[in-house]
Scaffold this motif. Structure first.
Motif, mmCIF file in Angstrom:
data_model
loop_
_atom_site.group_PDB
_atom_site.id
_atom_site.type_symbol
_atom_site.label_atom_id
_atom_site.label_comp_id
_atom_site.label_asym_id
_atom_site.label_seq_id
_atom_site.Cartn_x
_atom_site.Cartn_y
_atom_site.Cartn_z
ATOM 1 N N GLU A 83 0.806 -1.219 0.000
ATOM 2 C CA GLU A 83 0.000 0.000 0.000
ATOM 3 C C GLU A 83 0.844 1.277 0.000
ATOM 4 O O GLU A 83 0.517 2.218 -0.732
ATOM 5 C CB GLU A 83 -0.964 0.012 1.192
ATOM 6 N N PRO A 84 1.934 1.354 0.802
ATOM 7 C CA PRO A 84 2.746 2.583 0.746
ATOM 8 C C PRO A 84 3.313 2.853 -0.645
ATOM 9 O O PRO A 84 3.359 4.019 -1.076
ATOM 10 C CB PRO A 84 3.861 2.294 1.764
ATOM 11 N N ALA A 85 3.743 1.817 -1.335
ATOM 12 C CA ALA A 85 4.277 1.996 -2.686
ATOM 13 C C ALA A 85 3.180 2.453 -3.638
ATOM 14 O O ALA A 85 3.402 3.308 -4.500
ATOM 15 C CB ALA A 85 4.902 0.697 -3.190
ATOM 16 N N PHE A 86 1.970 1.893 -3.477
ATOM 17 C CA PHE A 86 0.852 2.294 -4.332
ATOM 18 C C PHE A 86 0.556 3.776 -4.151
ATOM 19 O O PHE A 86 0.414 4.517 -5.140
ATOM 20 C CB PHE A 86 -0.389 1.466 -3.997
ATOM 21 N N VAL A 87 0.454 4.219 -2.901
ATOM 22 C CA VAL A 87 0.128 5.621 -2.630
ATOM 23 C C VAL A 87 1.224 6.544 -3.162
ATOM 24 O O VAL A 87 0.944 7.560 -3.808
ATOM 25 C CB VAL A 87 -0.084 5.831 -1.117
ATOM 26 N N THR A 88 2.473 6.187 -2.908
ATOM 27 C CA THR A 88 3.586 7.032 -3.349
ATOM 28 C C THR A 88 3.600 7.176 -4.869
ATOM 29 O O THR A 88 3.677 8.288 -5.410
ATOM 30 C CB THR A 88 4.921 6.436 -2.878
#
Length: 240
Positions: A83-88
């Motif tokens: 999820e952090p990679a998706f948001v970034t």
């Protein structure tokens, strides 16, 4: 680094040529009357800033809500994609696309106002900061809204409050709480760039003025990435 979400967003944008043409052309058409109609610099710069910020916020919130309702976002998350990679990647790709699509309108405004080189130099970092902030705000709006219509309303209301706090609609008294708030919010630099470009300021905004709002935006970015799992779970929840 493969950056799959970044690549997907760019491929979709490039292949949807009609939508891309609209996203470039409509802002151009909207700024033409103000650029060549003799509108006062302060009012014109406020309208330009509002247009750009709403474009970025809506462009972030509405597609996320649509993907959450339709299921693609849920399927991506079920693959185990971080999820952090998706948001970034999503925020950075959205900001870059906004810059690509809105820069012609910015160039028209500054060209019509015969802005100096210093204003052109200040325009790029001001645009980047504003679009990153708008995309982050759009993501939070998508997480709070329960429908596309509600998301559109929230995006407009939140953006207008942030624009007001950034001094776009009024100039706060020196050393007041309003002046402090204006100095930390991310849309002030964009407004001042437009104001300088339309002749309302004698000098372009100083790069040092971007430092504090850039830190504020970086903190919001960090909080958003830290809350990415909760935010995306809420956006993709089919029972919202």
């Amino acid at each position: 680094m493969s950056l799959p979400i970044w690549r997907i967003e760019w491929r979709i944008a490039i292949r949807r040529r009609r939508l891309l043409a609209f996203n470039v052309g409509i802002p151009l058409l909207l700024v033409v009357p103000l650029s060549f109609g003799g509108a006062p610099a302060y009012h014109a710069s406020s309208a330009y800033t509002m247009l750009f910020v709403l474009f970025g916020t809506f462009g972030s919130a509405i597609p996320l809500l649509r993907e959450g309702d339709g299921g693609p976002l849920r399927r991506i998350l079920l693959t185990g994609f971080p999820e952090p990679a998706f948001v970034t990647e999503r925020v950075l790709a959205g900001s870059a696309l906004d810059l690509l699509q809105l820069f012609p309108a910015m160039a028209l405004v500054l060209g019509a106002g015969r802005a100096g080189t210093d204003v052109w130099v200040a325009a790029i970092p001001a645009l980047i900061l504003a679009f990153v902030a708008a995309n982050l705000v759009g993501l939070w709006v998508a997480a709070l809204a329960r429908s596309i219509a509600e998301g559109a309303l929230l995006a407009a209301v939140v953006s207008l409050f942030l624009l007001h706090g950034s001094g776009v609609f009024r100039t706060p008294a020196p050393d007041s709480w309003g002046a402090i708030l204006e100095s930390v919010l991310p849309y002030r630099a964009l407004h001042e760039t437009f104001l300088a470009g339309t002749g309302g300021l004698t000098e372009a905004p100083m790069p040092a003025g971007l430092l504090v709002p850039a830190v504020t935006t970086a903190l919001l970015f960090a909080v958003t990435v830290g809350c990415s799992s909760k935010l995306l779970e809420r956006i993709s929840d089919p029972i919202r």
